[in-house]
Motif scaffolding. Structure first.
Motif, PDB file in Angstrom:
ATOM      1  N   ILE A  97       2.086  -6.842   5.309  1.00 10.13           N
ATOM      2  CA  ILE A  97       2.873  -5.606   5.322  1.00 10.13           C
ATOM      3  C   ILE A  97       4.094  -5.830   6.201  1.00 10.13           C
ATOM      4  O   ILE A  97       3.967  -6.224   7.360  1.00 10.13           O
ATOM      5  N   ILE A  98       5.265  -5.613   5.630  1.00 14.76           N
ATOM      6  CA  ILE A  98       6.510  -5.880   6.335  1.00 14.76           C
ATOM      7  C   ILE A  98       7.257  -4.581   6.606  1.00 14.76           C
ATOM      8  O   ILE A  98       6.950  -3.532   6.032  1.00 14.76           O
ATOM      9  N   HIS A  99       8.259  -4.664   7.462  1.00 11.37           N
ATOM     10  CA  HIS A  99       9.084  -3.489   7.750  1.00 11.37           C
ATOM     11  C   HIS A  99      10.068  -3.242   6.617  1.00 11.37           C
ATOM     12  O   HIS A  99      10.718  -4.170   6.125  1.00 11.37           O
ATOM     13  N   HIS A 123      12.102   2.432   6.336  1.00 12.80           N
ATOM     14  CA  HIS A 123      11.462   3.629   6.910  1.00 12.80           C
ATOM     15  C   HIS A 123      11.942   4.910   6.251  1.00 12.80           C
ATOM     16  O   HIS A 123      11.849   5.992   6.832  1.00 12.80           O
ATOM     17  N   ILE A 134       3.819   1.581   3.022  1.00  8.52           N
ATOM     18  CA  ILE A 134       3.761   0.176   3.438  1.00  8.52           C
ATOM     19  C   ILE A 134       4.590  -0.636   2.447  1.00  8.52           C
ATOM     20  O   ILE A 134       4.674  -0.290   1.267  1.00  8.52           O
ATOM     21  N   ASN A 135       5.210  -1.696   2.925  1.00  2.00           N
ATOM     22  CA  ASN A 135       6.071  -2.520   2.090  1.00  2.00           C
ATOM     23  C   ASN A 135       5.548  -3.951   2.033  1.00  2.00           C
ATOM     24  O   ASN A 135       5.059  -4.478   3.029  1.00  2.00           O
ATOM     25  N   GLN A 136       5.684  -4.568   0.861  1.00  9.19           N
ATOM     26  CA  GLN A 136       5.316  -5.969   0.660  1.00  9.19           C
ATOM     27  C   GLN A 136       6.379  -6.665  -0.170  1.00  9.19           C
ATOM     28  O   GLN A 136       7.074  -6.033  -0.965  1.00  9.19           O
ATOM     29  N   ASP A 191      -0.758   2.428  11.921  1.00 10.00           N
ATOM     30  CA  ASP A 191       0.298   1.419  11.951  1.00 10.00           C
ATOM     31  C   ASP A 191      -0.301   0.115  11.422  1.00 10.00           C
ATOM     32  O   ASP A 191      -1.134  -0.502  12.075  1.00 10.00           O
ATOM     33  N   TYR A 219       1.580  -2.612  10.166  1.00 11.44           N
ATOM     34  CA  TYR A 219       2.541  -3.704  10.057  1.00 11.44           C
ATOM     35  C   TYR A 219       1.928  -5.049  10.476  1.00 11.44           C
ATOM     36  O   TYR A 219       1.236  -5.143  11.483  1.00 11.44           O
ATOM     37  N   GLY A 220       2.200  -6.057   9.667  1.00  6.47           N
ATOM     38  CA  GLY A 220       1.712  -7.398   9.961  1.00  6.47           C
ATOM     39  C   GLY A 220       0.357  -7.710   9.369  1.00  6.47           C
ATOM     40  O   GLY A 220      -0.020  -8.886   9.277  1.00  6.47           O
TER      41      GLY A 220
END
Length: 314
Positions: free
Chosen positions: A192-194, A197, A207-209, A264, A266-267
């Motif tokens: 999962i990347i930033h 937002h 969530i982004n991939q 959260d 992320y990562g």
């Protein structure tokens, strides 16, 4: 599971029953072979093995686009889950490509893998110029002392289930049909990347991939999806594409809104299954119009997931 990439330095310590092929998608036809491999392995206390390639020979020789139903890592993880004890992932080198069928059997199957049994489909081909086939393998087994099981193709009506068939359905966005042919939902995996937002500001945190470049993707659009992350399962909706309302570029990504999740993440590594196609990707005139459409998508998703077939516990 033993994972072997350097075949030249490997030699199995105990007998193995092995099946061979590309195993792209690990679909129902592949699973039929694997079931027989596991049966023979359990009966004889042998290792259940799969021999495959790092890159499909068809791709390496330029006969097909370098897009796969599964990344090598996804294939590895799924084969492990299906009970494979030994996975040999071999580069399609000139040495392998030029091996005569008899040499391949002796050097690879018998010497390296200690194969006491081989399971193959009726269309199996191997060796230089694809001269080896299932009949060749049967005769070699009789003369060299290993068992051969030749399995009939798994069918969908009158059509053989194959990676090609699945690609055709995937390109059309027929996710239910893809799931039927594969034996499980089509999915992507990745960290999962930033993102930008934007979802947070619209009231739909996502969530982004970034899918692997070699991964074949269904059509751009919105999907009802199921996500596995952090040991939990979430229902949701996924938007696969370039986000034309807010982006001017063409870099493709996947953005997923998870129902009932405020963590959260992320990562972390996430697996997103695309269960059903909702609508094509669309460029909206305003963020308010996008927000209104997302609300409609979520309402449709609630109706979709009311089916017990796609409940979180399934």
């Amino acid at each position: 599971m033993e994972f072997v990439k350097n075949l030249a330095e490997y030699q199995s310590e105990r007998p193995c029953v092995v099946t061979l092929g590309k195993f792209d998608g690990v679909h129902r036809g592949h699973r039929k072979l694997l079931k027989e491999v596991r049966r023979i392995a359990l009966e004889n206390h042998w290792k259940a093995g799969v021999f495959t390639f790092t890159v499909s020979p068809q791709v390496q020789m330029g006969r097909r686009e370098a897009k796969m139903l599964m990344t090598n890592e996804e294939r590895e993880n799924l084969l492990r889950d299906l009970g494979v004890d030994l996975l040999v992932e071999c580069p399609f080198t000139e040495e392998i490509r030029s091996m005569e069928p008899d040499q391949f059997i002796r050097e690879v199957l018998l010497k390296r893998l200690h194969a006491s049994a081989v399971v193959a489909g009726t269309d199996f081909r191997f060796g230089k110029d694809r001269k080896g086939d299932a009949d060749y393998l049967l005769e070699a087994g009789k003369s060299m002392g290993f068992h051969v099981s030749v399995m009939q193709k798994e069918m969908d009506g009158e059509r053989e289930i194959s990676s090609t068939y699945i690609r055709e359905e995937l390109e059309k966005g027929h996710m239910e049909k893809v799931q039927e042919l594969m034996g499980g939902p089509y999915f992507i995996t990745g960290p999962i990347i930033h993102g930008r937002h934007l979802g947070h500001s619209l009231g739909f945190p996502t969530i982004n991939q970034r899918p692997a470049p070699e991964k074949m993707l269904p059509p751009r659009g919105v999907y009802f999806s199921r996500t596995y992350v952090g040991g939990k399962v979430y229902q949701g909706i996924s938007s696969l594409g370039v986000k034309p309302t807010v982006n001017s570029g063409n870099e493709e990504g996947n953005e997923t809104y998870l129902f009932d999740c405020s963590l959260d993440l992320y990562g972390q590594e996430a697996k997103v299954e695309f269960l059903s196609f909702r609508r094509p990707e669309e460029k909206f005139d305003s963020l308010d119009a996008l927000k209104n459409q997302m609300s409609l998508d979520i309402e449709s998703a609630d109706q979709f997931f009311s089916s017990s077939r796609f409940s979180t516990s399934s």
